[in-house]
Design an enzyme around this catalytic site. Structure first.
Site, PDB file in Angstrom:
ATOM      1  CG  HIS A  58      -1.950   1.094   1.165  1.00 38.16           C
ATOM      2  ND1 HIS A  58      -3.294   0.842   1.013  1.00 38.16           N
ATOM      3  CD2 HIS A  58      -1.832   2.439   1.214  1.00 38.16           C
ATOM      4  CE1 HIS A  58      -3.960   1.975   0.978  1.00 38.16           C
ATOM      5  NE2 HIS A  58      -3.087   2.976   1.100  1.00 38.16           N
ATOM      6  CD  GLN A 153      -7.161  11.035  -1.575  1.00 39.58           C
ATOM      7  OE1 GLN A 153      -6.000  10.673  -1.646  1.00 39.58           O
ATOM      8  NE2 GLN A 153      -7.922  10.803  -0.515  1.00 39.58           N
ATOM      9  CD  GLU A 214      -6.642   6.384   5.971  1.00 39.15           C
ATOM     10  OE1 GLU A 214      -6.963   6.365   4.781  1.00 39.15           O
ATOM     11  OE2 GLU A 214      -5.529   6.788   6.360  1.00 39.15           O
ATOM     12  CG  ASP A 310      -0.795   5.031   3.547  1.00 40.00           C
ATOM     13  OD1 ASP A 310      -1.095   5.250   2.354  1.00 40.00           O
ATOM     14  OD2 ASP A 310      -1.561   5.276   4.493  1.00 40.00           O
TER      15      ASP A 310
HETATM   16 ZN   LIG Z   1      -3.448   5.021   1.330  1.00 40.46          ZN
END
Ligand SMILES: [Zn+2]
Length: 426
Positions: A58, A153, A214, A310
């Site tokens: 990720h 996103q 998240e 990330d």
């Molecule tokens: Zn991410």
């Protein structure tokens, strides 16, 4: 190439590995005595740990190394990071994106990180980042496997044109379907986004990897929906839930129902320890939640769990260097996985577990696999994590890509050895 006297992650010592035509031809104890062909390159591993390369499940390569552009994230929150990325997007150029990504890939290779799954933002009618990362993927292909996720996103439903752009990105060659259900306007929209994106992946025969829950909101339960559609559409082993941080805050009774559903659906989980410990719990006073998903509990339930890096030096995170041992160390600490078995699982979470998530067909220390490996200045996976061990040698397909000298400090102490390298010789 013949590598002599390596220690493997499973604890076997004195192992030789013969490489022929870029693949492992034989792996076993003391092959050298009978199997070393004339003129072959022989490398003495001196008992150091030889591991399959690090894999990052990720990452965000379109944002990496942009720290400070156009400003710094003041609150340190996920939402300010997303807003900051929105400010940066109109200022991006394809050339700068490619240059930063290539620089990061150099760092990755030097650290033995040879496969990366990167999300790429598709909420931009120009698809600038998509084109840039497809170019990067092409250019690094000889030495690094870069797998791209079409990541909306700003929300595939919330952001106008995002679904069309996501499909355009897939048409251009992006190979995994992404999503961000907790960022859609409502829980219902989040669930709808999971449904339509999973169906899109099933139609096209692609994998799915969503930024999922998240959030510190224990009622963010999109992972349940993701597991449901993975099961319904027969996507076992092809779907990943990334982050899953709301699980940290969920009720234990609900989690006891949820974990078997994730396992049954064959959904992988990715925790991002450096980022989750930094971004989550920002609205708490004290006690302050850690926010990382329930890694040992997921593993105990039989779910494949990987760790991702990330972010490195971007709107969400100002540190990092592409070192997956740093990621493993943070995951180990945050999850309190301090048993010997737990520490070894954290090493697996940045190597073999991530390789399963990406579906890398040639990965592993088995005869027939591509001869990709990293030689670490450590005697075991646990010591590698403890020391963020130097990557003495990084090899892909039998070709040496990077070398780092052994690390030691010279000492000037009366009655003590003249140098120290921090390993325990046992
Ligand atoms: Zn991410």
């Amino acid at each position: 190439m013949l590598i002599r006297n390596a220690t493997l992650p499973d604890g076997r010592t004195g192992i030789d590995l013969l490489v022929r035509d870029g693949r492992f031809a034989a792996i076993g104890p003391a092959l050298a005595a009978f199997a070393a062909p004339e003129g072959i390159e022989v490398i003495d591993a001196q008992g150091w740990l030889l591991s399959p390369p690090f894999v990052d499940a990720h990452f965000h390569m379109d944002a990496t190394l942009s720290y400070g552009l156009p400003r710094i994230n003041q609150s340190g929150t996920l939402l300010e990071g997303i807003a900051l990325w929105g400010e940066l997007k109109p200022l991006l150029t394809e050339e700068a994106l490619v240059e930063r990504a290539l620089q990061y890939c150099d760092w990755a290779v030097a650290q033995g990180l040879l496969a990366i799954r990167s999300h790429v933002d598709v909420c931009d009618d120009r698809l600038l980042a998509v084109r840039a990362l497809l170019e990067v993927k092409r250019r690094v292909a000889p030495y690094l496997d870069l797998q791209l996720v079409a990541f909306p996103q700003d929300g595939v439903l919330r952001s106008p044109g995002a679904l069309v752009n996501l499909k355009r990105a897939l048409d251009l060659g992006v190979e995994v379907v992404g999503g961000i259900p907790h960022f859609e306007r409502t829980m219902a929209d989040g669930a709808e986004s999971v449904r339509l994106l999973c169906e899109l992946a099933a139609e096209r025969g692609l994998r799915v990897d969503m930024h999922c829950d998240e959030s510190d909101d224990p009622l963010s339960r999109h992972i349940e929906t993701l597991a449901f559609h993975a099961q319904r559409l027969g996507l076992h082993g092809r779907v990943t839930g990334s982050h899953l941080t709301s699980m940290h805050s969920m009720d234990n009774y609900y989690v006891s129902k949820l974990l078997p559903l994730i396992k049954e659906a064959g959904v992988h989980a990715v925790a991002n320890p450096l980022i989750n410990i930094t971004l989550q719990g920002r609205h708490d006073s004290y006690p302050r939640r850690r926010g990382m998903t329930r890694v040992p509990e997921l593993m105990a339930a039989g779910v494949n769990v990987g760790f991702g890096h990330d972010c490195v030096m971007d709107p969400w995170y100002s540190l990092g260097s592409g070192d997956m041992l740093e990621v493993a160390a943070m995951g180990l600490h945050v999850a309190q996985m301090t048993s010997a078995a737990g520490m070894r699982q954290c090493f697996d979470a940045v190597t073999v577990n991530n390789a399963r998530i990406l579906g890398l067909p040639d990965y592993g220390l088995e005869a027939g696999c591509r001869a990709d490996f990293v030689l670490l200045q450590a005697r075991s996976p646990i010591e590698a994590i403890r020391l963020r061990a130097p990557r003495l040698l990084v090899v892909r397909g039998g070709q040496i890509l990077a070398r780092t000298p052994e690390r030691s400090a010279s000492l000037q102490l009366p009655g003590r050895p003249s140098s120290v390298d921090f390993t325990l010789q046992r």
